[in-house]
Design a protein around this motif. Structure first.
Motif, short mmCIF file in Angstrom:
data_model
loop_
_atom_site.label_atom_id
_atom_site.label_comp_id
_atom_site.label_asym_id
_atom_site.label_seq_id
_atom_site.Cartn_x
_atom_site.Cartn_y
_atom_site.Cartn_z
N LEU A 1 0.83 -1.21 0.00
CA LEU A 1 0.00 0.00 0.00
C LEU A 1 0.86 1.26 0.00
O LEU A 1 0.52 2.26 -0.64
N ASN A 2 1.99 1.21 0.71
CA ASN A 2 2.89 2.35 0.73
C ASN A 2 3.46 2.63 -0.66
O ASN A 2 3.58 3.79 -1.08
N VAL A 3 3.82 1.58 -1.38
CA VAL A 3 4.34 1.74 -2.73
C VAL A 3 3.28 2.33 -3.66
O VAL A 3 3.56 3.17 -4.50
N VAL A 4 2.04 1.88 -3.48
CA VAL A 4 0.94 2.43 -4.27
C VAL A 4 0.81 3.93 -4.03
O VAL A 4 0.67 4.72 -4.98
N ASP A 5 0.87 4.34 -2.78
CA ASP A 5 0.79 5.77 -2.45
C ASP A 5 1.98 6.54 -3.02
O ASP A 5 1.83 7.68 -3.47
N LEU A 6 3.14 5.93 -2.99
CA LEU A 6 4.34 6.56 -3.56
C LEU A 6 4.16 6.82 -5.06
O LEU A 6 4.50 7.90 -5.55
N ILE A 7 3.61 5.85 -5.77
CA ILE A 7 3.38 6.01 -7.21
C ILE A 7 2.37 7.13 -7.47
O ILE A 7 2.56 7.95 -8.37
N ILE A 8 1.31 7.16 -6.67
CA ILE A 8 0.28 8.19 -6.85
C ILE A 8 0.86 9.58 -6.65
O ILE A 8 0.69 10.48 -7.50
N LYS A 9 1.55 9.79 -5.54
CA LYS A 9 2.08 11.12 -5.22
C LYS A 9 3.16 11.55 -6.21
O LYS A 9 3.17 12.70 -6.66
N SER A 10 4.06 10.64 -6.56
CA SER A 10 5.17 10.99 -7.46
C SER A 10 4.67 11.30 -8.86
O SER A 10 5.10 12.26 -9.50
N SER A 11 3.75 10.48 -9.37
CA SER A 11 3.20 10.69 -10.71
C SER A 11 2.43 12.00 -10.78
O SER A 11 2.59 12.78 -11.72
N ALA A 12 1.59 12.24 -9.77
CA ALA A 12 0.79 13.47 -9.75
C ALA A 12 1.68 14.70 -9.62
O ALA A 12 1.43 15.73 -10.26
N LEU A 13 2.74 14.60 -8.79
CA LEU A 13 3.67 15.71 -8.62
C LEU A 13 4.27 16.15 -9.94
O LEU A 13 4.22 17.33 -10.30
N VAL A 14 4.85 15.22 -10.68
CA VAL A 14 5.50 15.56 -11.95
C VAL A 14 4.48 16.03 -12.97
O VAL A 14 4.74 16.95 -13.75
#
Length: 327
Positions: free
Chosen positions: A226-239
């Motif tokens: 779940l942490n990795v999923v959140d990491l992907i969401i935040k990083s993708s949205a940020l860029v």
């Protein structure tokens, strides 16, 4: 990592890449703080507002990494910690001092609080994490490595922090790449990768991963998954957000975000305490009204107080010219 190794090490320590203007930085700060505020307010009604706050924090961290790199290109590490104290610690100290009677702190806890080592502020985890990156940045820059080697070291620190915070703090883990994004954007010319296609692809990635996170199957994953999923969401949205602002930088509608961006740090501090209205014996409608009125009035007052105090402290404490990095 392979992409980083393929990058041409053509920049010297003093060369810079002009990716974000001051205006675009204020726009992104305005977007970031609105995402954070909407997230915290929206949580009073629905959990679906949660991801917005993390995306806002990711933007702040990336801008901090970008700003620190640009400041270093101009001034090196001269008066590095004085600038951080004036820009970050002083406004925080003012707010914490005002709220001291409510916090009932001991002298030791107050000292740990205002130094951001162990903040009592409910949203202080972000400031504590930012301070950690300030320390890492300062230490790495002391080594004066070639740009590519330096970037690899920052990547390794990001991975190491990610591994640690995967077990210690999911909120920090999902921001593992955010500061790094800012550092890379400042060091390398990433403009050739900025296009509508890539922006849309990253945005759709964030939305798609957020969507599958809502499924029962993913919700039952171990915490690391779940942490990795959140990491992907935040990083993708940020860029994606950074690309979007860059691609459509001439849109006049962005101007509304500029004044919000200028008071973003003060608003971050103030709204964290104003959220307490939602935990008092008011209806949520009245609590929201009190929250908005208090946040706006106190933020503006704090901003102008900080503005004059910072200028006074800079004139007394700093010998360099005005620092372009104001976070």
């Amino acid at each position: 990592m392979k992409e980083l190794l393929k990058m041409k090490d053509s920049l010297t320590e003093n060369e810079t890449i002009n990716l974000l203007s001051f205006e675009q930085t204020d726009i992104l700060k305005g977007i970031a703080i609105l995402l954070v505020v909407v997230s915290h307010v929206g949580l009073q009604w629905t959990r679906f507002a949660t991801p917005l706050g993390g995306i806002g924090v990711a933007i702040f961290l990336a801008l901090s990494g970008y700003g620190l790199s640009k400041s270093y290109d101009r001034f090196g590490l001269k008066e590095y910690w004085r600038k951080r104290i004036i820009a970050v610690i002083v406004p925080y100290f003012i707010v914490e001092l005002i709220m001291l009677p409510m916090n009932h702190e001991t002298p030791l806890s107050f000292l740990l609080d205002i130094t951001l080592i162990k903040p009592q502020f409910r949203l202080g985890w972000y400031l504590n994490y930012l301070l950690l990156w300030y320390v890492i940045f300062w230490c790495v820059k002391q080594l004066k490595m070639p740009p590519l080697n330096e970037t690899i070291v920052f990547v390794l620190f990001s991975v190491a922090l990610g591994i640690y915070f995967n077990f210690a703090s999911p909120l920090r883990f999902e921001q593992s790449l955010s500061f790094l994004v800012g550092l890379i954007a400042a060091r390398y010319d990433m403009r050739k990768y900025i296009c509508k296609k890539n922006c849309m692809l990253l945005l759709l990635t964030a939305v798609f991963v957020l969507g599958i996170k809502q499924t029962k199957y993913v919700r039952n994953w171990p915490s690391t998954g779940l942490n990795v999923v959140d990491l992907i969401i935040k990083s993708s949205a940020l860029v994606a957000v950074m690309m979007f602002v860059y691609l459509f930088q001439n849109w006049n509608g962005w101007k509304i975000f500029i004044p919000v961006g200028k008071v973003s740090y003060e608003l971050y501090l103030v709204h964290g305490y104003a959220l307490q209205f939602f935990y008092m014996s008011f209806s949520k409608g009245k609590a929201l009204l009190l929250f908005l009125i208090t946040s706006i009035i106190v933020t503006i007052a704090l901003y102008y107080f900080d503005y004059f105090l910072k200028h006074f402290l800079k004139s007394k404490m700093l010998t360099t010219v005005k620092n372009p990095e104001n976070s």
